[in-house]
Write a protein that holds these residues in place. Structure first.
Motif, PDB file in Angstrom:
ATOM      1  N   ARG A  88       0.915  -1.119  -0.028  1.00 35.80           N
ATOM      2  CA  ARG A  88      -0.020  -0.045  -0.091  1.00 35.80           C
ATOM      3  C   ARG A  88       0.850   1.233  -0.173  1.00 35.80           C
ATOM      4  O   ARG A  88       0.755   2.015  -0.765  1.00 35.80           O
ATOM      5  CB  ARG A  88      -0.847   0.002   1.254  1.00 35.80           C
ATOM      6  CG  ARG A  88      -2.043  -1.100   1.333  1.00 35.80           C
ATOM      7  CD  ARG A  88      -3.005  -0.760   0.405  1.00 35.80           C
ATOM      8  NE  ARG A  88      -3.852   0.666   0.257  1.00 35.80           N
ATOM      9  CZ  ARG A  88      -4.588   0.947  -0.305  1.00 35.80           C
ATOM     10  NH1 ARG A  88      -5.092   0.387  -1.591  1.00 35.80           N
ATOM     11  NH2 ARG A  88      -5.272   2.075   0.063  1.00 35.80           N
ATOM     12  N   GLY A  89       2.055   1.018   0.712  1.00 32.38           N
ATOM     13  CA  GLY A  89       2.806   2.559   0.935  1.00 32.38           C
ATOM     14  C   GLY A  89       3.531   2.708  -0.614  1.00 32.38           C
ATOM     15  O   GLY A  89       3.580   3.748  -0.840  1.00 32.38           O
ATOM     16  N   HIS A  90       3.913   1.567  -1.219  1.00 30.97           N
ATOM     17  CA  HIS A  90       4.358   1.635  -2.470  1.00 30.97           C
ATOM     18  C   HIS A  90       3.226   2.404  -3.625  1.00 30.97           C
ATOM     19  O   HIS A  90       3.589   3.143  -4.320  1.00 30.97           O
ATOM     20  CB  HIS A  90       4.711   0.221  -3.175  1.00 30.97           C
ATOM     21  CG  HIS A  90       5.282   0.151  -4.576  1.00 30.97           C
ATOM     22  ND1 HIS A  90       6.461   0.771  -5.116  1.00 30.97           N
ATOM     23  CD2 HIS A  90       4.650  -0.239  -5.634  1.00 30.97           C
ATOM     24  CE1 HIS A  90       6.352   0.539  -6.147  1.00 30.97           C
ATOM     25  NE2 HIS A  90       5.359  -0.095  -6.644  1.00 30.97           N
ATOM     26  N   MET A  91       2.188   1.645  -3.367  1.00 29.05           N
ATOM     27  CA  MET A  91       1.074   2.235  -4.387  1.00 29.05           C
ATOM     28  C   MET A  91       0.722   3.871  -4.202  1.00 29.05           C
ATOM     29  O   MET A  91       0.340   4.398  -5.322  1.00 29.05           O
ATOM     30  CB  MET A  91      -0.376   1.429  -3.960  1.00 29.05           C
ATOM     31  CG  MET A  91      -0.240  -0.104  -4.842  1.00 29.05           C
ATOM     32  SD  MET A  91      -1.392  -1.122  -4.285  1.00 29.05           S
ATOM     33  CE  MET A  91      -2.966  -0.240  -4.885  1.00 29.05           C
ATOM     34  N   GLU A  92       1.053   4.267  -2.957  1.00 28.46           N
ATOM     35  CA  GLU A  92       0.704   5.625  -2.619  1.00 28.46           C
ATOM     36  C   GLU A  92       1.772   6.606  -3.521  1.00 28.46           C
ATOM     37  O   GLU A  92       1.291   7.652  -3.758  1.00 28.46           O
ATOM     38  CB  GLU A  92       0.807   5.875  -1.317  1.00 28.46           C
ATOM     39  CG  GLU A  92      -0.249   5.780  -0.631  1.00 28.46           C
ATOM     40  CD  GLU A  92      -0.347   5.881   1.062  1.00 28.46           C
ATOM     41  OE1 GLU A  92       0.657   6.284   1.587  1.00 28.46           O
ATOM     42  OE2 GLU A  92      -1.311   5.330   1.587  1.00 28.46           O
ATOM     43  N   ALA A  93       3.007   5.930  -3.838  1.00 27.44           N
ATOM     44  CA  ALA A  93       3.963   6.774  -4.423  1.00 27.44           C
ATOM     45  C   ALA A  93       3.848   6.515  -5.936  1.00 27.44           C
ATOM     46  O   ALA A  93       4.671   6.779  -6.707  1.00 27.44           O
ATOM     47  CB  ALA A  93       5.361   6.398  -3.880  1.00 27.44           C
ATOM     48  N   ARG A  94       2.603   5.981  -6.408  1.00 28.43           N
ATOM     49  CA  ARG A  94       2.452   5.621  -7.978  1.00 28.43           C
ATOM     50  C   ARG A  94       2.780   6.830  -8.896  1.00 28.43           C
ATOM     51  O   ARG A  94       2.408   8.110  -8.267  1.00 28.43           O
ATOM     52  CB  ARG A  94       1.110   5.071  -8.094  1.00 28.43           C
ATOM     53  CG  ARG A  94       0.831   4.996  -9.620  1.00 28.43           C
ATOM     54  CD  ARG A  94      -0.587   4.616  -9.731  1.00 28.43           C
ATOM     55  NE  ARG A  94      -0.765   4.998 -11.031  1.00 28.43           N
ATOM     56  CZ  ARG A  94      -1.410   3.900 -12.015  1.00 28.43           C
ATOM     57  NH1 ARG A  94      -1.429   2.439 -11.485  1.00 28.43           N
ATOM     58  NH2 ARG A  94      -1.531   3.708 -13.291  1.00 28.43           N
ATOM     59  N   GLY A  95       3.581   6.746  -9.808  1.00 26.56           N
ATOM     60  CA  GLY A  95       3.926   7.663 -10.905  1.00 26.56           C
ATOM     61  C   GLY A  95       5.038   8.433 -10.293  1.00 26.56           C
ATOM     62  O   GLY A  95       5.551   9.394 -11.259  1.00 26.56           O
ATOM     63  N   GLU A  96       5.679   8.392  -9.141  1.00 27.70           N
ATOM     64  CA  GLU A  96       6.850   8.899  -8.802  1.00 27.70           C
ATOM     65  C   GLU A  96       7.950   8.331  -8.938  1.00 27.70           C
ATOM     66  O   GLU A  96       8.295   7.210  -8.618  1.00 27.70           O
ATOM     67  CB  GLU A  96       6.844   9.424  -7.205  1.00 27.70           C
ATOM     68  CG  GLU A  96       5.614  10.349  -6.987  1.00 27.70           C
ATOM     69  CD  GLU A  96       5.390  10.577  -5.452  1.00 27.70           C
ATOM     70  OE1 GLU A  96       6.274  10.022  -4.532  1.00 27.70           O
ATOM     71  OE2 GLU A  96       4.468  11.070  -4.920  1.00 27.70           O
ATOM     72  N   ASN A  97       8.983   8.883  -9.492  1.00 27.65           N
ATOM     73  CA  ASN A  97      10.308   8.193  -9.911  1.00 27.65           C
ATOM     74  C   ASN A  97      11.369   8.819  -8.730  1.00 27.65           C
ATOM     75  O   ASN A  97      11.158   9.811  -8.660  1.00 27.65           O
ATOM     76  CB  ASN A  97      10.683   8.365 -11.360  1.00 27.65           C
ATOM     77  CG  ASN A  97       9.971   7.338 -12.179  1.00 27.65           C
ATOM     78  OD1 ASN A  97       9.819   6.344 -11.925  1.00 27.65           O
ATOM     79  ND2 ASN A  97       9.548   7.909 -13.296  1.00 27.65           N
ATOM     80  N   PRO A  98      12.292   8.034  -8.517  1.00 27.65           N
ATOM     81  CA  PRO A  98      13.278   8.412  -7.780  1.00 27.65           C
ATOM     82  C   PRO A  98      14.116   9.605  -7.831  1.00 27.65           C
ATOM     83  O   PRO A  98      14.574  10.341  -7.160  1.00 27.65           O
ATOM     84  CB  PRO A  98      14.271   7.272  -7.315  1.00 27.65           C
ATOM     85  CG  PRO A  98      13.434   6.052  -7.888  1.00 27.65           C
ATOM     86  CD  PRO A  98      12.631   6.560  -8.898  1.00 27.65           C
ATOM     87  N   GLN A  99      14.118   9.877  -9.475  1.00 27.60           N
ATOM     88  CA  GLN A  99      14.992  10.920  -9.861  1.00 27.60           C
ATOM     89  C   GLN A  99      13.953  11.765 -10.432  1.00 27.60           C
ATOM     90  O   GLN A  99      12.968  11.582 -11.084  1.00 27.60           O
ATOM     91  CB  GLN A  99      15.918  10.728 -10.826  1.00 27.60           C
ATOM     92  CG  GLN A  99      17.211   9.938 -10.170  1.00 27.60           C
ATOM     93  CD  GLN A  99      17.947   9.228 -11.028  1.00 27.60           C
ATOM     94  OE1 GLN A  99      17.885   9.531 -12.168  1.00 27.60           O
ATOM     95  NE2 GLN A  99      19.114   8.655 -10.619  1.00 27.60           N
TER      96      GLN A  99
END
Lengths: 60, 436
Positions: free
Chosen positions: A49-60
């Motif tokens: 769920r934590g990963h899904m909240e960051a959907r669309g964001e790349n580390p850079q």
């Protein structure tokens, strides 16, 4: 949230190990090992769920 | 060592010869997985993907030989096979091997130990290739080498020792009367689940390919660039898997020669049932069979057979493969569309979940009392200890050796960015619409 989930997962592992040491009866031991796996599954769901909240964001 | 002086071994000469032939064939599994990874990535990263596979194999072999083999230890009964032991609650927990560093004493070791070392060298290379495939199109070569070094030096030796060389999981039968202890003759846990969970950690840390998951709307389809590589890789992998499963049965559960034909049949049956099931599922869902998903199904059947092939009957192997084949396309879809994990090679579904299923199925179908619980304890260890551990190791490593290529490198492709030339120089690589 991802880190919280990943921190919960070892708790499930230690529950499974504790079951081996504490319960000689096969049925009880098996039930507690399954409980350990369920705790791990809970941790994994939280991490996902934590990963899904960051959907669309790349580390850079 | 004088090669003319025979070294005592627990293996009969015929078994030794067969095992050596099998271990010579096992690298075909590595070749198959490398081809599959390359074919499932994009054409502008194909040369980097395959060169990276070579680099991964090389780093895995060197680091494991220098460091990892020490922590893996030798098979029980051989010199130096004891390992480091903790005493907890009156039981001994053998948690890490204690072999010599730099392959010390290898020349005078029994043949069985030397064979075991060859198996482990190939196994660690295969395990390290799995996360390399899931990081396709964005993972730098330096990152691939660093990840492999961590896996080969520490993560793989730990699990290999626990399951193969007298570690605490393999001793569950002796210490807690749980069947024959945790069983994993073909490397479902040490190779595939470790590789699959590492792939998940890397997909989380490196993030998705640019444009894969827009903030709004559906994920962007980024199909593999060469289905022929992928499907030929599957055929190569079958030979390698047969070698791994048969050699593993000989080395880790001391299977007699008479039991090996059934192990081979089970491997083939499991993969065949899986690909047939995936073929049907994709045909029903999409109207036509999907080549890359069928390849994933085939591979999942092989992965599940790694745990089960030496321990079940052919009808049971068929069931193991059927379940694996039905689940694979559904899992790949769920992980991409619902859970937003960008895993181009499907490593998490194929190697991670396929391996876990194989381990559980082995517990279900092995009649020995307590075996199912032993397998569950192994699964609990992999999920509850190994996944957080590899995530932590890779998270720290990413601070030191950044995994991900910069945005410009991702846009031009890994071949041009890292190698200065593409895999297919005669062809025009079309710009796609994923960089909005």
């Amino acid at each position: 949230m991802k880190y919280a989930g990943l921190l919960v997962m070892p708790a499930g592992f230690f529950l499974a190990i504790a079951a081996l040491v504490l319960f000689p009866a096969p049925a009880l031991r098996g039930a507690f090992v399954v409980c350990g796996l369920l705790v791990e599954a809970l941790g994994l769901v939280v991490a996902v769920r934590g990963h899904m909240e960051a959907r669309g964001e790349n580390p850079q | 060592m004088n090669p003319l002086v025979p070294v005592n071994s627990g293996l009969a000469e015929s078994t030794f010869a067969l095992c050596l032939v099998l271990l010579v064939l096992a690298p075909l599994a590595i070749a198959g997985v490398a081809l599959i990874n390359t074919g499932l990535g994009r054409s502008r990263s194909a040369a980097q993907a395959l060169l990276g596979s070579l680099l991964v194999v090389a780093v895995a072999a060197i680091v494991f030989a220098l460091v990892g083999a020490s922590f893996t230890g030798n098979p029980p009964g051989s010199p130096g096979g004891a390992g480091h032991i903790l005493r907890i609650a009156g039981k001994s927990w053998n948690w890490i091997g204690a072999g010599p560093f730099l392959l010390g004493g290898l020349g005078s070791a029994p043949l069985e130990s030397q064979m075991a070392l060859i198996f482990e060298l190939l196994a660690v290379a295969l395990a390290a290739l799995i996360p390399w495939g899931s990081g396709a199109d964005r993972l730098k070569l330096s990152a691939g080498a660093a990840i492999t070094a961590v896996l080969a030096a520490f993560a793989f030796p730990l699990i290999a020792h626990w399951t193969w060389t007298g570690g605490w999981l393999s001793q569950l039968g002796i210490n807690f009367s749980l069947g024959a202890g945790f069983l994993d003759p073909g490397g479902a846990a040490s190779i595939h689940v470790l590789g699959g969970l590492s792939a998940l950690a890397i997909a989380w840390i490196a993030g998705s390919r640019r444009g894969k998951f827009p903030k709004e709307g559906f994920s962007t389809a980024m199909p593999g660039h060469n289905a022929v590589y992928v499907l030929f890789g599957c055929l190569l992998a079958l030979v390698g898997w047969l070698a791994f499963n048969l050699a593993g049965a000989i080395l880790w559960i001391h299977a007699p020669l008479a039991a090996l034909p059934v192990t081979a049949i089970n491997t083939i049956v499991s993969a065949s049932a899986a690909v047939a099931a995936t073929f049907l599922v994709t045909r029903i869902r999409f109207g036509k069979p999907d080549a890359s998903l069928c390849a994933n199904g085939w591979l999942t059947g092989l992965v599940a057979s790694s745990a089960a092939a030496a321990l079940v009957t052919p009808p049971q192997a068929l069931f193991v493969g059927l379940v694996a084949g039905i689940a694979t396309p559904l899992l790949v879809e769920v992980l991409e569309l619902a859970v937003s994990i960008d895993d181009p090679s499907g490593a998490l579904s194929v190697h991670g979940i396929g391996g876990l299923w194989g381990l559980i199925a082995t517990g279900i179908f092995t009649a020995e009392p307590g075996q199912f619980v032993a397998q569950l304890v192994g699964v609990a260890t992999l999920l509850g200890l190994v996944l957080p551990l590899v995530y932590l190791l890779f998270w720290v490593l990413n601070r030191w050796v950044p995994f991900r290529v910069d945005a410009d490198g991702e846009r031009v492709g890994m071949d041009l960015h890292e190698l200065g030339g593409g895999a297919y120089p005669e062809f025009v690589i079309h710009r796609d619409d994923s960089y909005r």
